[in-house]
Write an enzyme that holds these catalytic residues in place. Structure first.
Site, PDB file in Angstrom:
ATOM      1  N   LYS A 162       0.364   2.948  -7.036  1.00  0.00           N
ATOM      2  CA  LYS A 162       1.893   2.108  -6.143  1.00  0.00           C
ATOM      3  C   LYS A 162       1.861   1.026  -6.953  1.00  0.00           C
ATOM      4  O   LYS A 162       2.508   0.125  -6.737  1.00  0.00           O
ATOM      5  CB  LYS A 162       1.558   3.009  -4.854  1.00  0.00           C
ATOM      6  N   ARG A 222       3.965   5.485   5.959  1.00  0.00           N
ATOM      7  CA  ARG A 222       2.033   6.411   5.652  1.00  0.00           C
ATOM      8  C   ARG A 222       2.295   7.275   6.612  1.00  0.00           C
ATOM      9  O   ARG A 222       1.594   8.245   6.808  1.00  0.00           O
ATOM     10  CB  ARG A 222       1.014   6.056   5.959  1.00  0.00           C
ATOM     11  N   ARG A 269     -12.030   2.582 -10.531  1.00  0.00           N
ATOM     12  CA  ARG A 269     -11.021   1.316 -10.350  1.00  0.00           C
ATOM     13  C   ARG A 269     -12.017   0.412 -10.072  1.00  0.00           C
ATOM     14  O   ARG A 269     -12.779   0.134  -9.448  1.00  0.00           O
ATOM     15  CB  ARG A 269     -10.553   1.804  -9.051  1.00  0.00           C
ATOM     16  N   ARG A 310     -14.188  -1.422  -4.858  1.00  0.00           N
ATOM     17  CA  ARG A 310     -13.544  -1.109  -3.614  1.00  0.00           C
ATOM     18  C   ARG A 310     -14.200  -0.510  -2.518  1.00  0.00           C
ATOM     19  O   ARG A 310     -14.594   0.580  -3.274  1.00  0.00           O
ATOM     20  CB  ARG A 310     -12.620  -0.749  -3.671  1.00  0.00           C
ATOM     21  N   ARG A 316      -9.931  10.643   2.318  1.00  0.00           N
ATOM     22  CA  ARG A 316      -8.399   9.476   2.614  1.00  0.00           C
ATOM     23  C   ARG A 316      -7.361  10.673   1.285  1.00  0.00           C
ATOM     24  O   ARG A 316      -6.132  10.548   2.572  1.00  0.00           O
ATOM     25  CB  ARG A 316      -8.314   8.531   1.279  1.00  0.00           C
TER      26      ARG A 316
HETATM   27  P1  AP5 Z   1      -3.538   1.834  -8.142  1.00  0.00           P
HETATM   28  O1  AP5 Z   1      -2.567   0.845  -8.105  1.00  0.00           O
HETATM   29  O2  AP5 Z   1      -4.490   1.209  -7.467  1.00  0.00           O
HETATM   30  O3  AP5 Z   1      -3.206   2.326  -6.617  1.00  0.00           O
HETATM   31  P2  AP5 Z   1      -2.676   3.260  -5.548  1.00  0.00           P
HETATM   32  O4  AP5 Z   1      -1.640   3.787  -5.696  1.00  0.00           O
HETATM   33  O5  AP5 Z   1      -2.186   1.414  -5.229  1.00  0.00           O
HETATM   34  O6  AP5 Z   1      -4.413   3.280  -4.640  1.00  0.00           O
HETATM   35  P3  AP5 Z   1      -5.152   2.357  -3.399  1.00  0.00           P
HETATM   36  O7  AP5 Z   1      -6.051   3.106  -3.733  1.00  0.00           O
HETATM   37  O8  AP5 Z   1      -4.472   0.953  -3.589  1.00  0.00           O
HETATM   38  O9  AP5 Z   1      -3.757   3.397  -2.451  1.00  0.00           O
HETATM   39  P4  AP5 Z   1      -4.143   3.651  -1.084  1.00  0.00           P
HETATM   40  O10 AP5 Z   1      -2.819   4.319  -0.530  1.00  0.00           O
HETATM   41  O11 AP5 Z   1      -5.733   4.132  -0.979  1.00  0.00           O
HETATM   42  O12 AP5 Z   1      -5.204   1.798  -0.139  1.00  0.00           O
HETATM   43  P5  AP5 Z   1      -4.205   1.215   0.413  1.00  0.00           P
HETATM   44  O13 AP5 Z   1      -4.834  -0.395   0.031  1.00  0.00           O
HETATM   45  O14 AP5 Z   1      -2.665   0.999   0.312  1.00  0.00           O
HETATM   46  O15 AP5 Z   1      -4.215   2.167  -8.945  1.00  0.00           O
HETATM   47  C1  AP5 Z   1      -5.653   2.675  -8.590  1.00  0.00           C
HETATM   48  C2  AP5 Z   1      -6.058   2.806 -10.189  1.00  0.00           C
HETATM   49  O16 AP5 Z   1      -5.514   3.220 -11.509  1.00  0.00           O
HETATM   50  C3  AP5 Z   1      -6.701   1.323 -10.678  1.00  0.00           C
HETATM   51  O17 AP5 Z   1      -7.587   1.086 -11.846  1.00  0.00           O
HETATM   52  C4  AP5 Z   1      -5.331   1.192 -11.910  1.00  0.00           C
HETATM   53  O18 AP5 Z   1      -5.772   0.323 -13.966  1.00  0.00           O
HETATM   54  C5  AP5 Z   1      -5.555   2.618 -12.276  1.00  0.00           C
HETATM   55  N1  AP5 Z   1      -4.047   3.397 -12.240  1.00  0.00           N
HETATM   56  C6  AP5 Z   1      -2.925   3.093 -12.445  1.00  0.00           C
HETATM   57  N2  AP5 Z   1      -1.590   3.461 -12.862  1.00  0.00           N
HETATM   58  C7  AP5 Z   1      -1.954   4.350 -13.629  1.00  0.00           C
HETATM   59  C8  AP5 Z   1      -2.012   5.638 -15.292  1.00  0.00           C
HETATM   60  N3  AP5 Z   1      -0.443   5.972 -15.146  1.00  0.00           N
HETATM   61  N4  AP5 Z   1      -2.822   5.459 -15.351  1.00  0.00           N
HETATM   62  C9  AP5 Z   1      -4.213   5.573 -15.670  1.00  0.00           C
HETATM   63  N5  AP5 Z   1      -5.007   4.567 -14.862  1.00  0.00           N
HETATM   64  C10 AP5 Z   1      -4.148   4.105 -14.423  1.00  0.00           C
HETATM   65  O19 AP5 Z   1      -4.647   1.176   1.839  1.00  0.00           O
HETATM   66  C11 AP5 Z   1      -6.163   1.736   2.023  1.00  0.00           C
HETATM   67  C12 AP5 Z   1      -6.344   1.597   3.546  1.00  0.00           C
HETATM   68  O20 AP5 Z   1      -6.014   0.251   4.679  1.00  0.00           O
HETATM   69  C13 AP5 Z   1      -5.780   2.901   4.056  1.00  0.00           C
HETATM   70  O21 AP5 Z   1      -6.804   4.079   3.753  1.00  0.00           O
HETATM   71  C14 AP5 Z   1      -6.052   2.845   5.528  1.00  0.00           C
HETATM   72  O22 AP5 Z   1      -7.046   2.515   6.121  1.00  0.00           O
HETATM   73  C15 AP5 Z   1      -5.260   1.689   5.760  1.00  0.00           C
HETATM   74  N6  AP5 Z   1      -3.879   1.547   5.194  1.00  0.00           N
HETATM   75  C16 AP5 Z   1      -3.655   0.851   4.236  1.00  0.00           C
HETATM   76  N7  AP5 Z   1      -1.321   1.251   4.516  1.00  0.00           N
HETATM   77  C17 AP5 Z   1      -2.058   2.026   5.806  1.00  0.00           C
HETATM   78  C18 AP5 Z   1      -0.820   2.804   6.402  1.00  0.00           C
HETATM   79  N8  AP5 Z   1       0.741   1.684   6.514  1.00  0.00           N
HETATM   80  N9  AP5 Z   1      -1.072   2.743   7.817  1.00  0.00           N
HETATM   81  C19 AP5 Z   1      -2.318   3.164   8.433  1.00  0.00           C
HETATM   82  N10 AP5 Z   1      -3.096   2.151   7.439  1.00  0.00           N
HETATM   83  C20 AP5 Z   1      -3.366   1.704   6.427  1.00  0.00           C
END
Ligand code: AP5
Length: 215
Positions: free
Chosen positions: A13, A88, A124, A156, A167
Site C-alpha cells: 500500500k 481498516r 523490509r 520496524r 497483524r
Molecule cells: P509496503 O509498501 O511497505 O507495504 P504496506 O502494505 O504499506 O505495509 P505496512 O506494513 O506499512 O502496512 P500495515 O497496514 O501493516 O502498517 P501501517 O503502517 O499502515 O511494502 C512492504 C515491503 O514489501 C517493503 O519492503 C517493499 O519494498 C516490499 N514490496 C512492496 N511491493 C512489492 C512487490 N510488488 N514485490 C516485492 N516486494 C514488494 O500500520 C501500522 C499499525 O498502525 C497497525 O498495525 C495498527 O496498529 C495502526 N494503524 C494504522 N492504521 C490504522 C487504522 N486505520 N485503524 C487502527 N489502527 C491503525
C-alpha cells in the site's frame, strides 16, 4: 477523488501509494505514518496508540477517525488524496463517508498471500525519512543506508514474525469485511499484488482509468 488502498500488511500500500501520489499529484495519507509520528513525539495519543501497534492490534477507531478528519480537511487534499491503511474497520468506513460523502471514491485492493507477506515484512527496512527498502527486492545502494537521505535503515518494531502473524490475523478478522462493504457500493477492484512493483502499479493505473481521466 479519493483513492483507498486496501490490502493486508506488507501488500505494498505504501509503495503503490507513493507512486500513485506522484503520478496523480495527490498526497498519500497513511494512518500508520500519522500514528508513528505521534508515538515519536511522545504525545498522549502516541503513548496510547503504541500499545496496540507494538502488539499488532488496531488503534481505537475514534482516535484514528479524528486524525483522518483533521488531515483530509487540509488544503492539499482539495483535488484528491490517497488513503493508505484507512479505513481498516467497518465503523471507520462509515465514519469516512459521514465526514465527506460527496467525494468520488474508488477502492484498490492489493492482494497477496499470507506466506509472501511474512517474507516481505521480515526483510523490509525503513528510514525515518519515510523511504522503504527490502533486503532482497529493493536493496539500498549501500547496505543499511538510505538512498534518499543517507539515514540509517532499521527494521520496524512491528515487523517481527510474531507481530506480523497477529497483524495478519487482525486484518482477516476486522479489515477483510471491507471487501464486501465496498463491493456492495460498486467502487471496488482488486489487483494481483504478487507481481513486481511496476507491474502492480500499471495494473492499478489501468483500472483507475475508469474513474480518473488521465492526462
Ligand atoms: P509496503 O509498501 O511497505 O507495504 P504496506 O502494505 O504499506 O505495509 P505496512 O506494513 O506499512 O502496512 P500495515 O497496514 O501493516 O502498517 P501501517 O503502517 O499502515 O511494502 C512492504 C515491503 O514489501 C517493503 O519492503 C517493499 O519494498 C516490499 N514490496 C512492496 N511491493 C512489492 C512487490 N510488488 N514485490 C516485492 N516486494 C514488494 O500500520 C501500522 C499499525 O498502525 C497497525 O498495525 C495498527 O496498529 C495502526 N494503524 C494504522 N492504521 C490504522 C487504522 N486505520 N485503524 C487502527 N489502527 C491503525
Amino acid at each position: 477523488m479519493r483513492i483507498i488502498l486496501l490490502g493486508p500488511p506488507g501488500s505494498g500500500k505504501g509503495t503503490q501509494g507513493d507512486l500513485l501520489g506522484e503520478h496523480y499529484g495527490f498526497p498519500r495519507i497513511s494512518t500508520g505514518d500519522l500514528l508513528r509520528a505521534e508515538v515519536g513525539a511522545g504525545t498522549p495519543v502516541g503513548l496510547e496508540a503504541k500499545k496496540a501497534m507494538d502488539s499488532g492490534g488496531l488503534v481505537d477507531d475514534d482516535v484514528v477517525n479524528e486524525m483522518i478528519r483533521r488531515r483530509i480537511g487540509r488544503n492539499d487534499c482539495g483535488k484528491g488524496y490517497i488513503l493508505d491503511g484507512f479505513p481498516r474497520t467497518i465503523p471507520q468506513a462509515e465514519q469516512l463517508n459521514a465526514i465527506n460523502s460527496k467525494r468520488e471514491e474508488v477502492v484498490a485492493d492489493i492482494r497477496v498471500a499470507d506466506e509472501r507477506l511474512v517474507e516481505r515484512l521480515s526483510a523490509r527496512r525503513v528510514c525515518s525519512c519515510g523511504a522503504v527498502f527490502h533486503a532482497i527486492n529493493r536493496r539500498p545502494q549501500i547496505e543499511d543506508v538510505c538512498d534518499a537521505c543517507g539515514g540509517r535503515l532499521i527494521r520496524r518494531g512491528d515487523d517481527s514474525p510474531e507481530v506480523i502473524r497477529e497483524r495478519l490475523r487482525v486484518y482477516h478478522e476486522l479489515t477483510e469485511p471491507l471487501i464486501v462493504f465496498y463491493r456492495q457500493k460498486g467502487n471496488y477492484f482488486s489487483v494481483n499484488g504478487e507481481a513486481d512493483v511496476q507491474t502492480v502499479f500499471a495494473a492499478i493505473r489501468s483500472k483507475l482509468k475508469d474513474w480518473i481521466l488521465e492526462n
